[in-house]
Motif scaffolding. Structure first.
Motif, PDB file in Angstrom:
ATOM      1  N   GLN A  12       0.832  -1.203   0.000  1.00 31.93           N
ATOM      2  CA  GLN A  12       0.000   0.000   0.000  1.00 31.93           C
ATOM      3  C   GLN A  12       0.868   1.255   0.000  1.00 31.93           C
ATOM      4  O   GLN A  12       0.561   2.236  -0.646  1.00 31.93           O
ATOM      5  CB  GLN A  12      -0.899  -0.024   1.249  1.00 31.93           C
ATOM      6  N   MET A  13       1.983   1.181   0.710  1.00 30.00           N
ATOM      7  CA  MET A  13       2.832   2.361   0.831  1.00 30.00           C
ATOM      8  C   MET A  13       3.484   2.754  -0.492  1.00 30.00           C
ATOM      9  O   MET A  13       3.915   3.865  -0.655  1.00 30.00           O
ATOM     10  CB  MET A  13       3.920   2.121   1.868  1.00 30.00           C
ATOM     11  N   GLN A  14       3.566   1.776  -1.391  1.00 26.59           N
ATOM     12  CA  GLN A  14       4.228   2.085  -2.658  1.00 26.59           C
ATOM     13  C   GLN A  14       3.321   2.818  -3.636  1.00 26.59           C
ATOM     14  O   GLN A  14       3.752   3.219  -4.695  1.00 26.59           O
ATOM     15  CB  GLN A  14       4.732   0.786  -3.319  1.00 26.59           C
ATOM     16  N   ILE A  15       2.046   2.934  -3.289  1.00 24.07           N
ATOM     17  CA  ILE A  15       1.129   3.609  -4.198  1.00 24.07           C
ATOM     18  C   ILE A  15       1.286   5.111  -4.042  1.00 24.07           C
ATOM     19  O   ILE A  15       1.186   5.634  -2.935  1.00 24.07           O
ATOM     20  CB  ILE A  15      -0.330   3.185  -3.917  1.00 24.07           C
ATOM     21  N   SER A  16       1.569   5.776  -5.129  1.00 22.82           N
ATOM     22  CA  SER A  16       1.797   7.218  -5.024  1.00 22.82           C
ATOM     23  C   SER A  16       0.520   7.974  -5.383  1.00 22.82           C
ATOM     24  O   SER A  16      -0.470   7.403  -5.795  1.00 22.82           O
ATOM     25  CB  SER A  16       2.944   7.639  -5.935  1.00 22.82           C
ATOM     26  N   ALA A 202       5.386  -6.784  -8.971  1.00 19.61           N
ATOM     27  CA  ALA A 202       4.497  -6.005  -8.108  1.00 19.61           C
ATOM     28  C   ALA A 202       5.260  -5.480  -6.896  1.00 19.61           C
ATOM     29  O   ALA A 202       5.133  -4.319  -6.520  1.00 19.61           O
ATOM     30  CB  ALA A 202       3.317  -6.861  -7.666  1.00 19.61           C
ATOM     31  N   GLU A 203       6.084  -6.341  -6.327  1.00 19.06           N
ATOM     32  CA  GLU A 203       6.832  -5.941  -5.126  1.00 19.06           C
ATOM     33  C   GLU A 203       7.831  -4.832  -5.424  1.00 19.06           C
ATOM     34  O   GLU A 203       8.214  -4.066  -4.548  1.00 19.06           O
ATOM     35  CB  GLU A 203       7.530  -7.160  -4.510  1.00 19.06           C
ATOM     36  N   GLU A 204       8.260  -4.768  -6.681  1.00 16.16           N
ATOM     37  CA  GLU A 204       9.181  -3.694  -7.054  1.00 16.16           C
ATOM     38  C   GLU A 204       8.461  -2.393  -7.368  1.00 16.16           C
ATOM     39  O   GLU A 204       9.087  -1.405  -7.730  1.00 16.16           O
ATOM     40  CB  GLU A 204      10.016  -4.134  -8.263  1.00 16.16           C
ATOM     41  N   GLY A 205       7.144  -2.425  -7.271  1.00 20.41           N
ATOM     42  CA  GLY A 205       6.395  -1.177  -7.417  1.00 20.41           C
ATOM     43  C   GLY A 205       5.859  -0.901  -8.805  1.00 20.41           C
ATOM     44  O   GLY A 205       5.385   0.199  -9.084  1.00 20.41           O
ATOM     45  N   ASN A 223      -4.096  -4.487  -4.962  1.00 17.91           N
ATOM     46  CA  ASN A 223      -4.620  -3.572  -3.954  1.00 17.91           C
ATOM     47  C   ASN A 223      -6.084  -3.255  -4.275  1.00 17.91           C
ATOM     48  O   ASN A 223      -6.808  -2.720  -3.449  1.00 17.91           O
ATOM     49  CB  ASN A 223      -3.805  -2.278  -3.869  1.00 17.91           C
ATOM     50  N   ARG A 224      -6.496  -3.627  -5.499  1.00 22.83           N
ATOM     51  CA  ARG A 224      -7.879  -3.339  -5.900  1.00 22.83           C
ATOM     52  C   ARG A 224      -8.323  -4.383  -6.918  1.00 22.83           C
ATOM     53  O   ARG A 224      -7.546  -4.768  -7.788  1.00 22.83           O
ATOM     54  CB  ARG A 224      -7.912  -1.939  -6.524  1.00 22.83           C
ATOM     55  N   VAL A 225      -9.548  -4.825  -6.763  1.00 23.34           N
ATOM     56  CA  VAL A 225     -10.138  -5.737  -7.742  1.00 23.34           C
ATOM     57  C   VAL A 225     -11.296  -5.005  -8.406  1.00 23.34           C
ATOM     58  O   VAL A 225     -12.121  -4.379  -7.730  1.00 23.34           O
ATOM     59  CB  VAL A 225     -10.651  -7.036  -7.093  1.00 23.34           C
TER      60      VAL A 225
END
Ligand code: ADP
Ligand code: MG
Length: 259
Positions: A12-16, A202-205, A223-225
């Motif tokens: 979640q934190m990687q979402i800008s 995904a983990e790399e953003g 993070n969203r479907v």
């Protein structure tokens, strides 16, 4: 269950706040057939969105509109700040930012894996051959098949070919990746290796939109479907609420069929 929560908190934190894709009041027809109806969707950078829905609901058409493999007829699609119109320069720019992986890998059978990976960088991006090959090897390492570089696609398993297809997209250094049922054509034992590659991305953003029936992947990574039916976005939510507390009857019916 603390691990998935930690994972999603970290993700979640990687979402800008920066918008990667903005679709506003978008409609598309195939001839008389109204295939996409009033689509509104904002994707922030770093989001991992899974698109689910019954066959024929317009999932492929929607993601194909995002890199202009299909044209929309009304409304607006803005990708990385570039509006998709018939302006060919914009289309080229957007395609260079957006990678796409299909159900069928679409590798060139008469070229080696390395040649498949360097073709577009060399001829489209004008990258020197040596540099293109270094980049290709870097991404083959990443998808864990560097030893296959000098083989031909037909000599690889389906799962390996799909990982090559992902590596090929990455060689163009996209900022957004679109996946259209990347594991649907694979034998069950090869699905995991492809999903693992996608999880790493995904983990790399990486900003990702994935059409997939792999609901385990959706729960672990998205993070969203987004649920589509009959050309519309019917419902969207975080995976936990989407699966545990679906709102519309259409979504409930779909979930009861696949879970
Ligand atoms: P999904 O990916 O959700 O299965 P698609 O986007 O492939 O759905 O298709 C949505 C609808 O549009 C389907 O009814 C399909 O038959 C139709 N369709 C898809 N591509 C075309 C096309 N090129 N011409 C006409 N109709 C199409
Ligand atoms: Mg489809």
């Amino acid at each position: 269950m603390s691990e998935p929560n930690t994972q999603s908190a970290r993700a979640q934190m990687q979402i800008s706040d920066e918008i990667a894709i903005q679709i506003t009041a978008m409609n598309k027809w195939y001839g008389q057939f109204h295939v996409l109806r009033d689509i509104n969707l904002t994707v922030n950078r770093g989001e991992r969105i899974v698109i689910a829905g019954p066959s024929g609901s317009g999932k492929s058409t929607m993601i194909r509109c995002i890199n202009r493999l299909e044209e929309h007829q009304s409304g607006q699609i803005i990708v990385d700040g570039i509006e998709l119109t018939s302006d060919l320069k914009n289309i080229d720019k957007v395609r260079s930012e957006v990678g796409m992986v299909f159900q069928h890998f679409n590798l060139f059978p008469h070229l080696t894996i390395l040649e498949n990976l360097t073709l577009a960088p060399i001829w489209v991006r004008k990258v020197p051959k040596r540099e293109a090959e270094e980049t290709a090897m870097y991404f083959l390492e990443k998808v864990k098949i560097p030893e296959q570089a000098h083989k031909y696609p037909g000599q690889l398993s389906g799962g390996q070919q799909q990982r090559v297809a992902i590596a090929r997209s990455l060689c163009m250094k996209p900022r957004i990746m679109l996946f259209d049922e990347p594991t649907s054509a694979l034998d069950p034992e090869m699905i995991k290796e492809v999903l693992d590659t996608m999880i790493e991305l995904a983990e790399e953003g990486m900003t990702m939109l994935c059409v997939t029936h792999e609901m385990g992947f959706a729960q672990a990574v998205a993070n969203r479907v987004i649920f589509m039916a009959d050309g519309q976005i019917v419902e969207q939510n975080n995976p936990h609420d989407f699966f545990n507390n679906p709102q519309s009857e259409r979504t409930k019916q779909f979930l009861s069929q696949i879970l």
